[in-house]
Design a protein around this motif. Structure first.
Motif, PDB file in Angstrom:
ATOM      1  N   GLU A  25       0.816  -1.217   0.000  1.00 28.11           N
ATOM      2  CA  GLU A  25       0.000   0.000   0.000  1.00 28.11           C
ATOM      3  C   GLU A  25       0.849   1.266   0.000  1.00 28.11           C
ATOM      4  N   ARG A  26       2.122   1.143   0.295  1.00 26.00           N
ATOM      5  CA  ARG A  26       2.976   2.322   0.404  1.00 26.00           C
ATOM      6  C   ARG A  26       3.287   2.896  -0.976  1.00 26.00           C
ATOM      7  N   PRO A  27       3.392   4.219  -1.086  1.00 27.38           N
ATOM      8  CA  PRO A  27       3.777   4.810  -2.375  1.00 27.38           C
ATOM      9  C   PRO A  27       5.205   4.476  -2.779  1.00 27.38           C
ATOM     10  N   ASP A  28       6.056   4.132  -1.797  1.00 29.96           N
ATOM     11  CA  ASP A  28       7.449   3.774  -2.082  1.00 29.96           C
ATOM     12  C   ASP A  28       7.675   2.280  -1.835  1.00 29.96           C
ATOM     13  N   ALA A  29       6.669   1.461  -2.105  1.00 30.97           N
ATOM     14  CA  ALA A  29       6.719   0.035  -1.788  1.00 30.97           C
ATOM     15  C   ALA A  29       7.942  -0.637  -2.411  1.00 30.97           C
ATOM     16  N   LEU A  30       8.549  -1.543  -1.646  1.00 26.92           N
ATOM     17  CA  LEU A  30       9.694  -2.312  -2.141  1.00 26.92           C
ATOM     18  C   LEU A  30       9.252  -3.423  -3.085  1.00 26.92           C
ATOM     19  N   PHE A  31       7.982  -3.762  -3.063  1.00 24.97           N
ATOM     20  CA  PHE A  31       7.399  -4.756  -3.963  1.00 24.97           C
ATOM     21  C   PHE A  31       5.893  -4.548  -3.943  1.00 24.97           C
ATOM     22  N   HIS A  32       5.208  -5.113  -4.894  1.00 30.95           N
ATOM     23  CA  HIS A  32       3.752  -5.030  -4.947  1.00 30.95           C
ATOM     24  C   HIS A  32       3.186  -6.441  -4.997  1.00 30.95           C
ATOM     25  N   ASP A  33       2.389  -6.750  -4.015  1.00 28.01           N
ATOM     26  CA  ASP A  33       1.822  -8.083  -3.882  1.00 28.01           C
ATOM     27  C   ASP A  33       0.307  -7.954  -3.737  1.00 28.01           C
ATOM     28  N   GLU A  34      -0.388  -8.015  -4.856  1.00 25.37           N
ATOM     29  CA  GLU A  34      -1.836  -7.831  -4.822  1.00 25.37           C
ATOM     30  C   GLU A  34      -2.566  -9.026  -4.225  1.00 25.37           C
ATOM     31  N   LEU A  35      -1.880 -10.158  -4.096  1.00 23.85           N
ATOM     32  CA  LEU A  35      -2.509 -11.351  -3.545  1.00 23.85           C
ATOM     33  C   LEU A  35      -2.296 -11.494  -2.043  1.00 23.85           C
ATOM     34  N   ALA A  36      -1.453 -10.660  -1.457  1.00 23.97           N
ATOM     35  CA  ALA A  36      -1.139 -10.802  -0.037  1.00 23.97           C
ATOM     36  C   ALA A  36      -2.382 -10.665   0.835  1.00 23.97           C
ATOM     37  N   ALA A  37      -3.214  -9.667   0.552  1.00 23.95           N
ATOM     38  CA  ALA A  37      -4.428  -9.472   1.351  1.00 23.95           C
ATOM     39  C   ALA A  37      -5.409 -10.620   1.153  1.00 23.95           C
ATOM     40  N   VAL A  38      -5.464 -11.154  -0.065  1.00 24.71           N
ATOM     41  CA  VAL A  38      -6.337 -12.287  -0.349  1.00 24.71           C
ATOM     42  C   VAL A  38      -5.929 -13.480   0.510  1.00 24.71           C
ATOM     43  N   LEU A  39      -4.625 -13.725   0.610  1.00 26.37           N
ATOM     44  CA  LEU A  39      -4.127 -14.863   1.365  1.00 26.37           C
ATOM     45  C   LEU A  39      -4.174 -14.627   2.870  1.00 26.37           C
ATOM     46  N   ALA A  40      -3.984 -13.394   3.303  1.00 24.72           N
ATOM     47  CA  ALA A  40      -4.077 -13.101   4.734  1.00 24.72           C
ATOM     48  C   ALA A  40      -5.466 -13.438   5.253  1.00 24.72           C
ATOM     49  N   GLY A  41      -6.485 -13.179   4.416  1.00 24.07           N
ATOM     50  CA  GLY A  41      -7.846 -13.568   4.740  1.00 24.07           C
ATOM     51  C   GLY A  41      -8.410 -12.861   5.954  1.00 24.07           C
ATOM     52  N   GLU A  42      -9.521 -13.383   6.424  1.00 25.01           N
ATOM     53  CA  GLU A  42     -10.205 -12.774   7.555  1.00 25.01           C
ATOM     54  C   GLU A  42      -9.365 -12.833   8.822  1.00 25.01           C
ATOM     55  N   LEU A 112       2.852 -27.972   4.599  1.00 24.38           N
ATOM     56  CA  LEU A 112       1.934 -28.877   5.263  1.00 24.38           C
ATOM     57  C   LEU A 112       0.614 -28.960   4.500  1.00 24.38           C
ATOM     58  N   PRO A 113      -0.072 -30.092   4.571  1.00 29.14           N
ATOM     59  CA  PRO A 113      -1.298 -30.280   3.773  1.00 29.14           C
ATOM     60  C   PRO A 113      -2.333 -29.184   3.950  1.00 29.14           C
ATOM     61  N   ASP A 114      -2.593 -28.749   5.194  1.00 33.36           N
ATOM     62  CA  ASP A 114      -3.602 -27.707   5.404  1.00 33.36           C
ATOM     63  C   ASP A 114      -3.197 -26.399   4.739  1.00 33.36           C
ATOM     64  N   SER A 115      -1.913 -26.065   4.780  1.00 26.95           N
ATOM     65  CA  SER A 115      -1.432 -24.826   4.157  1.00 26.95           C
ATOM     66  C   SER A 115      -1.572 -24.887   2.641  1.00 26.95           C
ATOM     67  N   VAL A 116      -1.221 -26.042   2.055  1.00 29.24           N
ATOM     68  CA  VAL A 116      -1.341 -26.193   0.609  1.00 29.24           C
ATOM     69  C   VAL A 116      -2.799 -26.091   0.180  1.00 29.24           C
ATOM     70  N   ALA A 117      -3.694 -26.727   0.932  1.00 30.93           N
ATOM     71  CA  ALA A 117      -5.119 -26.697   0.583  1.00 30.93           C
ATOM     72  C   ALA A 117      -5.691 -25.290   0.719  1.00 30.93           C
ATOM     73  N   TYR A 118      -5.335 -24.588   1.788  1.00 32.85           N
ATOM     74  CA  TYR A 118      -5.827 -23.219   1.983  1.00 32.85           C
ATOM     75  C   TYR A 118      -5.371 -22.312   0.839  1.00 32.85           C
ATOM     76  N   LYS A 119      -4.106 -22.412   0.497  1.00 32.91           N
ATOM     77  CA  LYS A 119      -3.559 -21.558  -0.557  1.00 32.91           C
ATOM     78  C   LYS A 119      -4.203 -21.874  -1.901  1.00 32.91           C
ATOM     79  N   ARG A 120      -4.416 -23.166  -2.179  1.00 34.60           N
ATOM     80  CA  ARG A 120      -5.047 -23.556  -3.443  1.00 34.60           C
ATOM     81  C   ARG A 120      -6.450 -22.959  -3.542  1.00 34.60           C
ATOM     82  N   ALA A 121      -7.199 -23.003  -2.438  1.00 34.92           N
ATOM     83  CA  ALA A 121      -8.562 -22.466  -2.450  1.00 34.92           C
ATOM     84  C   ALA A 121      -8.560 -20.957  -2.632  1.00 34.92           C
TER      85      ALA A 121
END
Length: 286
Positions: A25-42, A112-121
């Motif tokens: 979100e920073r204007p001087d971001a070192l990288f841009h990751d549009e999927l980070a918020a999606v993966l962080a989830g609720e 781990l299996p749960d992490s792989v499944a969560y990320k896939r979904a």
């Protein structure tokens, strides 16, 4: 008593995703990751809003600096002939989706299996920039890890393995086994974040309550990794100062020279950063 924010070590991936989302979100971001918020989830959103993240989460500079440094080490290796990337305990990493990667590269992930499944979904319908293969593997299971690495390395001439944010949660003997296994499997490069013994004590003292069962258990000097040489090393503190991410009192480290790879760096009890190792019998071939 407030319960720890972390119930299992795999939960730390949510924290890291929150940090990447905030950095993006920073204007001087070192990288841009549009999927980070999606993966962080609720859960990640709740952590960010509840105050259960460690102090300074809005600018959690070690995590975001680590991300950028490892990005740079991977891209440089790809420019130098890397033809396979293998990410162990990949968590919620999104590099196959956000980095400019050659389309012909195969990118393997294990967790781990749960992490792989969560990320896939969460990433359903999203297209990676290269061929991405994710496998459910506990990297503390030597047999399962060996089978995964055999598959992931098949046909590769110059494979690179990543262990980002995972070694501090292992025991020393587990790291030793993994180190020996990666050499035996012919890794051309090993990219990791390195934390000194002093940092292990500091992290557990300052963040131990939030880490709960995910307190750090391993840190070492770089000479712990027998049979490997440090090819490239970037100091976390120096990079953070250069990029205006570290607290003001630490900005003076921008004036300090980087320690060149060699005995002084490998024996340092204080140096922390991102490193790329190469097997000693392959020095000069990368």
């Amino acid at each position: 008593m407030t319960p720890p924010a972390i119930g299992h070590v795999s939960d730390t991936a949510r924290w890291v995703a929150v940090y990447r989302a905030l950095e993006s979100e920073r204007p001087d971001a070192l990288f841009h990751d549009e999927l980070a918020a999606v993966l962080a989830g609720e859960q990640g959103t709740t952590l960010a809003a509840s105050g259960m993240l460690p102090r300074g989460a809005r600018d959690h500079w070690p995590t975001v600096v680590r991300t950028r440094l490892i990005d740079d080490l991977i891209l440089d290796a790809l420019n130098r002939g890397c033809d396979r990337v293998i990410n162990l305990a990949a968590g919620l990493d999104t590099r196959p989706f956000r980095l400019e990667l050659p389309g012909e590269i195969r990118w393997y992930e294990a967790d781990l299996p749960d992490s792989v499944a969560y990320k896939r979904a969460r990433l359903a319908g999203r297209q990676a920039r290269c061929e991405r293969i994710a496998r459910p593997v506990d990297i503390t299971d030597g047999v399962a890890t060996a089978e995964f690495l055999a598959e992931a390395c098949e046909g590769a001439r110059a494979p690179l393995v990543i262990t980002e944010g995972v070694l501090p949660y292992l025991e020393a003997h587990q790291v030793r086994i993994l180190s020996d296994q990666l050499r035996a499997d012919g890794m051309h490069w090993w990219v990791m974040d390195h934390w000194s013994p002093a940092m292990l004590r500091m992290v557990n003292l300052t963040m131990g309550r939030e880490l709960g069962s995910a307190r750090w258990t391993f840190a070492s000097t770089l000479d712990f990794f027998r049979g490997w040489s440090v090819e490239t090393a970037r100091s976390t503190f120096r990079a953070a100062a250069d990029w205006n991410r570290s607290p003001l009192p630490l900005r003076v480290t921008a004036l300090l020279p980087e320690i060149a790879p060699g005995p002084r760096l490998e024996r340092s009890l204080l140096w922390c950063g991102a490193v790329r190792l190469t097997p000693r019998d392959r020095e000069g071939r990368a």
